[in-house]
Write a protein that holds these residues in place. Structure first.
Motif, short mmCIF file in Angstrom:
data_model
loop_
_atom_site.label_atom_id
_atom_site.label_comp_id
_atom_site.label_asym_id
_atom_site.label_seq_id
_atom_site.Cartn_x
_atom_site.Cartn_y
_atom_site.Cartn_z
N ARG A 236 -4.81 -0.42 4.94
CA ARG A 236 -4.16 -0.55 3.83
C ARG A 236 -4.43 0.27 2.67
O ARG A 236 -5.39 1.10 2.66
CB ARG A 236 -4.50 -2.01 3.42
CG ARG A 236 -3.95 -2.91 4.61
CD ARG A 236 -4.66 -4.28 4.30
NE ARG A 236 -6.00 -4.54 4.59
CZ ARG A 236 -7.08 -5.26 4.23
NH1 ARG A 236 -6.61 -6.29 3.39
NH2 ARG A 236 -8.04 -5.41 4.59
N ASP B 53 -5.12 -0.32 -3.28
CA ASP B 53 -4.74 -1.45 -4.33
C ASP B 53 -4.77 -2.71 -3.46
O ASP B 53 -5.46 -3.58 -3.80
CB ASP B 53 -3.38 -1.19 -4.67
CG ASP B 53 -2.96 -2.09 -5.87
OD1 ASP B 53 -3.71 -3.19 -6.00
OD2 ASP B 53 -2.34 -1.63 -6.80
N ALA B 54 -4.12 -3.04 -2.13
CA ALA B 54 -4.04 -4.06 -1.53
C ALA B 54 -5.26 -4.40 -0.93
O ALA B 54 -5.68 -5.77 -1.07
CB ALA B 54 -3.00 -3.88 -0.79
N THR B 55 -6.13 -3.73 -0.37
CA THR B 55 -7.36 -3.81 0.11
C THR B 55 -8.34 -4.49 -0.66
O THR B 55 -8.87 -5.41 -0.33
CB THR B 55 -7.95 -2.57 0.62
OG1 THR B 55 -7.20 -1.89 1.91
CG2 THR B 55 -9.36 -2.85 1.29
N THR C 235 -7.86 -6.10 -3.51
CA THR C 235 -7.34 -7.24 -4.34
C THR C 235 -8.20 -8.54 -3.92
O THR C 235 -8.09 -8.80 -3.09
CB THR C 235 -5.83 -7.32 -4.17
OG1 THR C 235 -5.01 -6.20 -4.76
CG2 THR C 235 -5.22 -8.63 -4.73
N LYS D 186 -9.18 -6.01 -9.51
CA LYS D 186 -7.95 -6.32 -8.87
C LYS D 186 -8.40 -7.93 -8.25
O LYS D 186 -9.37 -8.22 -8.16
CB LYS D 186 -7.60 -5.40 -7.80
CG LYS D 186 -7.19 -4.20 -8.15
CD LYS D 186 -5.93 -4.19 -9.06
CE LYS D 186 -5.90 -2.90 -9.87
NZ LYS D 186 -5.56 -1.66 -9.04
#
Ligand code: HEM
Length: 118
Positions: free
Chosen positions: A64, A67-69, A71, A118
Motif C-alpha cells: 500500500r 500514507d494509507a499504510t 494511517t 496519521k
C-alpha cells in the motif's frame, strides 16, 4: 552509471540491509510494539521491494501507499528518528559507505510528511 540500488549491493545487498534493520527495530520496545500483529517475513519482503523502488532499482512493490499504510498508527517524530538511525546502522553494518548511506536515509526522510501524525 550505477544507481543507489546498485551501490547498496543490489537485491541481495538490500535483503541483508533490511534483515539488519528489522533486527534492530524488533529489539527496541518503543518500535516493536507497532509490529505485534505483523507477519515480519512479509514485512521484510515488502520493505526490500519498497526500498528497491525508491533507490532507483526495480519497481516490484505491491504494498500500500505510505500514507494509507501508516494511517491510525499516530507515528511521531521520535519514532521516525529512531527508524532512520537503525536504517543508517544497518547500512553501515553491511559495509555501505557513509555517503551512500546518507543518500539512502535522505530519500527515506523525504517521506516523513506522508508517514507521521496519521
Ligand atoms: C521511516 C520510513 C518508513 C518506511 C519507508 C516504511 C515503509 C513501510 C512499508 C513499505 C510497509 C508495508 C506496507 C504494506 O504492508 O502494504 C510498512 C508497514 C508498516 N510500517 Fe512502516 N515505514 C516507515 C516508518 C514506520 C515507522 C516509524 C513505524 C513505527 C515505528 C512503522 C510501522 C509500520 C508497521 C507496523 C507496518 C505494518 C502494518 C501491517 O502489519 O500491515 N513504519 N511500512
Amino acid at each position: 552509471m550505477s544507481t543507489l540500488f546498485d551501490k547498496l549491493g543490489g537485491q541481495q545487498g538490500l535483503e541483508q540491509v533490511v534483515d539488519e534493520f528489522y533486527k534492530r527495530v524488533m529489539a527496541d520496545n518503543t518500535l516493536s510494539k507497532f509490529f505485534a500483529n505483523t507477519n515480519m517475513d512479509k514485512q521484510r519482503q515488502k520493505q526490500v521491494d519498497f526500498f528497491a523502488k525508491i533507490f532507483d532499482g526495480p519497481d516490484q512493490y505491491k504494498g500500500r501507499s505510505m500514507d494509507a499504510t501508516h494511517t491510525g498508527m499516530n507515528l511521531q517524530q521520535q519514532h521516525f528518528d529512531v527508524i532512520a538511525k537503525y536504517l543508517n546502522e544497518a547500512l553501515a553494518a553491511r559495509g555501505v559507505s557513509s555517503e551512500d548511506a546518507n543518500a539512502a536515509v535522505g530519500r527515506v526522510e523525504s517521506l516523513k510528511g506522508t508517514i507521521l501524525n496519521k
